[in-house]
Structures are given as structure tokens and as C-alpha cells.
Design an enzyme around this catalytic site. Structure first.
Site, short mmCIF file in Angstrom:
data_model
loop_
_atom_site.label_atom_id
_atom_site.label_comp_id
_atom_site.label_asym_id
_atom_site.label_seq_id
_atom_site.Cartn_x
_atom_site.Cartn_y
_atom_site.Cartn_z
N VAL A 1 -14.33 45.40 47.40
CA VAL A 1 -14.19 44.21 46.56
C VAL A 1 -12.87 44.33 45.81
O VAL A 1 -12.60 45.37 45.19
CB VAL A 1 -15.37 44.13 45.56
CG1 VAL A 1 -15.21 42.93 44.64
CG2 VAL A 1 -16.70 44.07 46.31
N CYS A 2 -12.04 43.29 45.82
CA CYS A 2 -10.76 43.32 45.11
C CYS A 2 -11.01 43.50 43.61
O CYS A 2 -11.71 42.70 42.98
CB CYS A 2 -9.98 42.03 45.36
SG CYS A 2 -8.48 41.95 44.36
N ILE A 3 -10.43 44.54 43.06
CA ILE A 3 -10.72 44.90 41.66
C ILE A 3 -10.19 43.83 40.70
O ILE A 3 -10.88 43.48 39.72
CB ILE A 3 -10.18 46.31 41.34
CG1 ILE A 3 -10.65 46.76 39.97
CG2 ILE A 3 -8.68 46.38 41.46
CD1 ILE A 3 -10.45 48.24 39.72
#
Lengths: 120, 130
Positions: free
Chosen positions: B77-79
Site C-alpha cells: 500500500v502506498c504510504i
């Protein structure tokens, strides 16, 4: 790892959704990984490159400064369609970054040159 | 073939993420390798353990977890996308001094470098968007 050339396509107008910023973030990240990145601005996306935009009134971040900084990331292959410039009565001189205006058929040839194309 | 997926769609409008899930199952069934599934943009909002799905509806996040378990998927998941949407793991929760971590266990927060790696390491990157 094999060499990969990446093309990112922008399609949405400025100050609409987050796709322009999200696409730009991919460009910067991939460039940091030494992936050659080119950008293609289609349709309303051309409007975000016009000089002199003042986004303060919208309380939104302006991406123009990031676009201007792309050359420092070795991202200097920027393309748009001649037909989009005509549609908005613009010339490349109205834009804040250097772009190559191409025809639809040249766009088809261009896209085929890339290993990966991302179009959010 | 080695394939990675970029998912950029809302769970609550459109069926892009469901299509991505079905694509992943088919690709695995045909013997392809899924290198990584990268969740970006609005998709990230749905990867919260605070979400309550009505009993007669599909829990797509749970289905990714089932697939991750059976086929060893790397769910990233893109932080930056996650933190701005209030989807935090324990480390980000502590860092930003928030009341709770809610990232669904089995998903990992990481940066766009993981997408760059996916591009370099895969034969194909497929985007499932709006």
C-alpha cells in the site's frame, strides 16, 4: 533487471482529482530508480501546463513548480497533441515547460516505443 | 510471465478492484507469477480494519488476504496515499501521534519505490483504474 522505458499519460484537468499529482509522484520515484521517464499530456491535461496559474485562490497546491523541476530529474521528454493545442487555441510558447507537439499518428508510434505505460 | 498490478480505483464506485482480483486469480491459475500488487490513490481508503461490510456484500480486502495466503502475494500500500487518508500501521500511528493503527494485517505500507521495483522486475505492469 532489464532496462525499462516508462511513459506516463496525464488526461485530467488541473485542480480536479489527485491523478495528476499521483502520476507526477510516480515520475519522480521511477526517475530516482534510473527508469527513463517520458510524459504525455492528453486533452484537458494540457491546461495544467499553461503559464501564470494562480492556485492560491483555490487553496490548492500548484504542480507547476514540480513540472519546472522535472529537468533536474532528467525528465525532459514531454509530449502533447497538436490537436489539443488547436482546441484550446494555445501554442507551446504558452506553456511553462518545453513540450513537443505531435500528431495522433505520431502518438501511436510513440506509445509503442515504451515497455510500460501508466495511465491513471 | 511475471506480472505486477497497480490498483488505482475506489472500492465504493466502479468494479476495477474486483476485476483486478479476478485477473489475479486467472493469471495465477494459468501459471503466471504475480510479483506485487501495489495499491495507490483512492483504493487505499478501503484497506482499513475499521471498515464494516454488510453481511450480504463482498469483502474484497478479505479476498486479497485469502489470495495472499494461498499464493504468497506481496500486497503493498502506498504510504503517502495511506497516511493522508487515515490508513496507518503501528509505526505511522506512533510517528504521527494518532489514536489507533488500522491498516489491515497482511498489507504493508511502503513507498513508490516498490512500484518502480515492480516495473523493473515484471514483464508486465497492469493498471486497474477508473
Amino acid at each position: 533487471m532489464a532496462d525499462k522505458k516508462l511513459l506516463l499519460i496525464f488526461r485530467n484537468p488541473p485542480f480536479s482529482d489527485s491523478s495528476n499529482k499521483d502520476t507526477l509522484d510516480i515520475a519522480l520515484a521511477c526517475s530516482a530508480f534510473d527508469i527513463p521517464v517520458s510524459l504525455l499530456f492528453l486533452h484537458d491535461a494540457v491546461l495544467q501546463l499553461i503559464k501564470g496559474q494562480q492556485s492560491q485562490a483555490l487553496q490548492q497546491k500548484n504542480l507547476i513548480n514540480t513540472f519546472k523541476a522535472l529537468a533536474m530529474y532528467d525528465i525532459d521528454q514531454l509530449f502533447l497533441l497538436e490537436s489539443d493545442l488547436r482546441r484550446f487555441a494555445l501554442s507551446t510558447a504558452d506553456l511553462t515547460v518545453n513540450c513537443q507537439a505531435i500528431s495522433e499518428s505520431e502518438m501511436a508510434t510513440l506509445i509503442r516505443q515504451f515497455d510500460t505505460v501508466i495511465n491513471l | 510471465m511475471i506480472i505486477s498490478l497497480l490498483i488505482y480505483a475506489s472500492q465504493n464506485s466502479g468494479q476495477a478492484e474486483q476485476t483486478a482480483l479476478r485477473f489475479t486469480r486467472s493469471a495465477l491459475a494459468q501459471g503466471h507469477k504475480i510479483h506485487r500488487v501495489f495499491f495507490y490513490g483512492e483504493t487505499v481508503s478501503g484497506i482499513s480494519s475499521l471498515k464494516v461490510i454488510p453481511r450480504d456484500e463482498i469483502d474484497i480486502t478479505g479476498q486479497w488476504l485469502d489470495l495472499a495466503e494461498s499464493d504468497d502475494l506481496d500486497l503493498v500500500v502506498c504510504i503517502a496515499a495511506a497516511v493522508r487518508r487515515g490508513v496507518l500501521d503501528q509505526q505511522e500511528c506512533d510517528r504521527h501521534n494518532r489514536v489507533a493503527a488500522n491498516l489491515v494485517a497482511g498489507f504493508n505500507l511502503s513507498g513508490l519505490g516498490q512500484l518502480a521495483d515492480a516495473i523493473l522486475s515484471s514483464d508486465r505492469l497492469l493498471t486497474f483504474g477508473n
